[in-house]
Design an enzyme around this catalytic site. Structure first.
Site, PDB file in Angstrom:
ATOM      1  N   GLU A  34      41.502  15.005  39.507  1.00 33.76           N
ATOM      2  CA  GLU A  34      40.568  16.282  39.384  1.00 33.76           C
ATOM      3  C   GLU A  34      39.421  15.901  38.893  1.00 33.76           C
ATOM      4  OE1 GLU A  34      39.241  19.643  39.192  1.00 33.76           O
ATOM      5  OE2 GLU A  34      41.113  19.692  39.955  1.00 33.76           O
ATOM      6  N   THR A  43      39.132  27.786  42.053  1.00 37.35           N
ATOM      7  CA  THR A  43      39.882  28.942  42.616  1.00 37.35           C
ATOM      8  C   THR A  43      41.258  29.399  41.936  1.00 37.35           C
ATOM      9  OG1 THR A  43      38.861  28.171  44.693  1.00 37.35           O
ATOM     10  CG2 THR A  43      40.769  30.023  44.840  1.00 37.35           C
ATOM     11  N   SER A  48      42.685  37.448  40.830  1.00 38.51           N
ATOM     12  CA  SER A  48      43.309  38.644  40.151  1.00 38.51           C
ATOM     13  C   SER A  48      44.570  38.524  39.372  1.00 38.51           C
ATOM     14  CB  SER A  48      43.444  40.017  41.320  1.00 38.51           C
ATOM     15  OG  SER A  48      42.181  40.023  41.840  1.00 38.51           O
ATOM     16  N   HIS A  52      51.795  38.265  45.083  1.00 41.55           N
ATOM     17  CA  HIS A  52      51.681  39.231  45.964  1.00 41.55           C
ATOM     18  C   HIS A  52      52.943  39.483  46.827  1.00 41.55           C
ATOM     19  CE1 HIS A  52      47.399  39.669  45.983  1.00 41.55           C
ATOM     20  NE2 HIS A  52      47.110  38.312  46.254  1.00 41.55           N
ATOM     21  N   GLU A 344      44.018  29.345  50.385  1.00 36.27           N
ATOM     22  CA  GLU A 344      43.464  30.461  49.638  1.00 36.27           C
ATOM     23  C   GLU A 344      44.463  31.517  49.274  1.00 36.27           C
ATOM     24  OE1 GLU A 344      41.841  33.731  51.777  1.00 36.27           O
ATOM     25  OE2 GLU A 344      42.496  32.949  53.897  1.00 36.27           O
ATOM     26  N   SER A 345      44.108  32.755  48.863  1.00 36.50           N
ATOM     27  CA  SER A 345      45.126  33.755  48.657  1.00 36.50           C
ATOM     28  C   SER A 345      46.145  33.786  50.032  1.00 36.50           C
ATOM     29  CB  SER A 345      44.622  35.220  48.466  1.00 36.50           C
ATOM     30  OG  SER A 345      45.392  36.295  48.026  1.00 36.50           O
ATOM     31  N   CYS A 409      40.248  39.155  17.400  1.00 36.96           N
ATOM     32  CA  CYS A 409      40.224  39.870  18.710  1.00 36.96           C
ATOM     33  C   CYS A 409      41.720  39.725  19.250  1.00 36.96           C
ATOM     34  CB  CYS A 409      39.298  39.956  19.672  1.00 36.96           C
ATOM     35  SG  CYS A 409      37.607  40.286  19.121  1.00 36.96           S
ATOM     36  N   CYS A 444      35.065  40.583  21.459  1.00 38.10           N
ATOM     37  CA  CYS A 444      33.602  40.091  21.227  1.00 38.10           C
ATOM     38  C   CYS A 444      33.379  38.613  21.914  1.00 38.10           C
ATOM     39  CB  CYS A 444      33.562  39.626  19.580  1.00 38.10           C
ATOM     40  SG  CYS A 444      34.448  38.052  19.107  1.00 38.10           S
ATOM     41  N   CYS A 449      34.577  33.596  16.852  1.00 37.53           N
ATOM     42  CA  CYS A 449      35.525  32.349  16.645  1.00 37.53           C
ATOM     43  C   CYS A 449      34.815  31.259  17.276  1.00 37.53           C
ATOM     44  CB  CYS A 449      37.095  32.754  17.264  1.00 37.53           C
ATOM     45  SG  CYS A 449      36.928  33.039  18.948  1.00 37.53           S
TER      46      CYS A 449
END
Length: 484
Positions: A34, A43, A48, A52, A344-345, A409, A444, A449
């Site tokens: 990697e 990616t 989102s 799916h 991809e998606s 938070c 924040c 932090c």
């Protein structure tokens, strides 16, 4: 000195990590190269986070078949790998006669693809499911869901490592040579590797790796999408992803809840040739907010906490038409190499089915011996913020560091941070800790932090401040002391 492997996987995104995990079911020496300093830096982590249903892809395509397969097994996989997953359902919302015709076509395609739980619903049911949505009717996909793409990819990689796979971060592949004995020598920015098999899971770099293998002619373009992240206080207003009626190539600007309670707005879509630029313009932010507000009018500038972007690697023909996934072995050109193009998606949803297809291609050409020690289960960290009050008291009694809140938070404690610093993959960038704990991901965005997290990394690993990295090579947080 060359390190030797049976299989080298190039790319440590969700697909590369899934391939590594599935190959450890067999007695093989497996390595993952990697170029970034962690999994999920491109990616796989910039999307989102939607699982799916599989209705949006051409019937018979690999995208459709592998998406449906991945969706239907995801409850089991999420439980096995201990990652948060919610089968929320999803809405495709319409208003016009043309919208209804498109939804009917989409529903028919979905049923042909084997998608379960698709229904057309009217205004009343639509607003029962998502009261704040704007629309007259919708296609409801009850089987769609949401997952944290970071934790899912990390879980796949950690499970692969638990079962013997070796991950090499900061190793960008620069050359591949086939040897007389049909093995390969792979040159990276940090050393040489020898392997019997190569699997190209390079994502945005798939075309370059394919060319190195001698498999030429693939045209890869980038489709850049920008996003806005909203504060958690908006999460209760959006119980499931809401999409507009899709076009043939683009699902449109949509609104998506996250498993942690935020809301994501986006993406737009822009073809790009620069696969490393992730900036988001004010014009793009305004466009996203305006378009998404037509579906879900709960978007206010005061709730913006961050923006980000992702780039999808799309394989296109000479006319620019987007092609299906390609998963191939070209025995006459690059024997003992599995070439993945244009993943991809819905690659996030389909990662494990893709991985199994890779394994089957190798198994057709090589005798694979099962690994009787393979452990499919992975136990994730016990996050303090998600525990009951009784369990929190127990944890503080066991380790006082659970009582020291580093990230207010997200209620991330010192114990959570230290556990993440000593993660199984050996990742110690700031974003590596961020994605494993959710520190620096609250309102924040690390204002309180981040420096405390940095200090803990320095203390736990003995890293001097000048060597601490935010995410990528040379992304130094500190360059020296301000005062002498």
């Amino acid at each position: 000195m060359q390190q030797q492997f049976d299989v080298l996987i190039i790319g440590g995104g969700v697909v590369g990590s899934a391939v590594a995990r599935e190959l450890t079911r067999y007695k093989l020496q497996i390595g993952v190269l990697e170029k970034n300093l962690d999994v999920c830096n491109e990616t796989s982590g910039r999307n989102s986070g939607v699982i799916h249903g599989g209705f949006a892809y051409d019937t018979g395509s690999l995208k459709a078949r592998l998406c449906v397969e991945g969706n239907q097994e995801f409850d089991h996989i999420a439980e096995e790998l201990d990652v948060p997953f919610r089968r929320t359902g999803k809405l495709l919302v319409g208003n016009t006669d043309e919208d209804m015709k498109n939804l009917e076509k989409t529903m028919l395609q979905g049923k042909r693809n084997g998608v379960r739980g698709l229904t057309l619903i009217g205004r009343k049911r639509l607003h029962e499911l998502v009261p704040a949505v704007q629309g007259e009717f919708a296609l409801f996909s009850s089987g769609s869901g949401i997952v944290d793409p970071f934790r899912y990819t990390i879980a796949l990689a950690e499970n692969a490592a638990l079962n013997g796979a070796s991950f090499f971060f900061g190793h960008e592949v620069t050359a591949i040579r086939r040897n007389p004995d049909q093995s390969y020598t792979v040159t990276t920015t940090d050393g040489f590797f020898r392997t019997r098999w190569i699997v190209n899971c390079a994502g945005l770099g798939c075309g370059s790796i394919s060319n190195m293998l001698g498999i030429t002619g693939y045209r890869i373009i980038g489709s850049k999408g920008d996003y806005i992240i909203l504060d958690k206080k908006t999460g209760s207003l959006l119980p499931m992803p809401v999409y507009p009626v899709p076009s043939n190539t683009y699902m449109g600007v949509h609104v998506t809840p996250t498993v942690d309670g935020n809301v994501i707005i986006g993406p737009n879509a822009e073809n790009v040739t620069n696969f490393t630029y992730y900036g988001v313009s004010q014009k793009s932010i305004d466009f996203l907010a305006q378009n998404a507000s037509e579906l879900w009018p709960c978007i206010h500038r005061a709730d913006y906490i961050r923006n980000y972007s992702g780039i999808l690697p799309k394989w296109v023909d000479k006319n620019g038409v987007i092609q299906d996934f390609k998963i191939e072995v070209r025995d006459e050109v690059a024997p003992q190499a599995v070439n993945l193009i244009g993943i991809e998606s819905p690659g996030l949803t389909a990662a494990l089915p893709i991985a199994r297809r890779v394994v089957s291609l190798i198994a057709e050409r090589t005798d694979l011996k099962p690994n009787s020690d393979f452990q499919p289960r992975r136990k994730g960290p016990e996050r303090f913020a998600l525990q009951s009050e009784e369990r929190k008291r127990e944890l503080v009694a066991l380790d006082p560091d659970y009582g020291d809140v580093i990230c207010r938070c997200e209620e991330v404690t010192k114990a959570d941070i230290i556990q993440a610093i000593h993660n199984p993959l050996g990742v110690h960038t700031l974003t590596g800790i961020k994605y494993r704990t959710r520190s620096m991901m609250g309102r924040c965005q690390g204002g309180y932090c981040q420096m405390r997290v940095a200090e803990l990394i320095e203390q736990e690993l003995g890293i001097p401040p000048e060597k601490l990295l935010y995410e990528r090579k040379n992304s130094r947080i500190f360059t020296g002391k301000v005062r002498g």
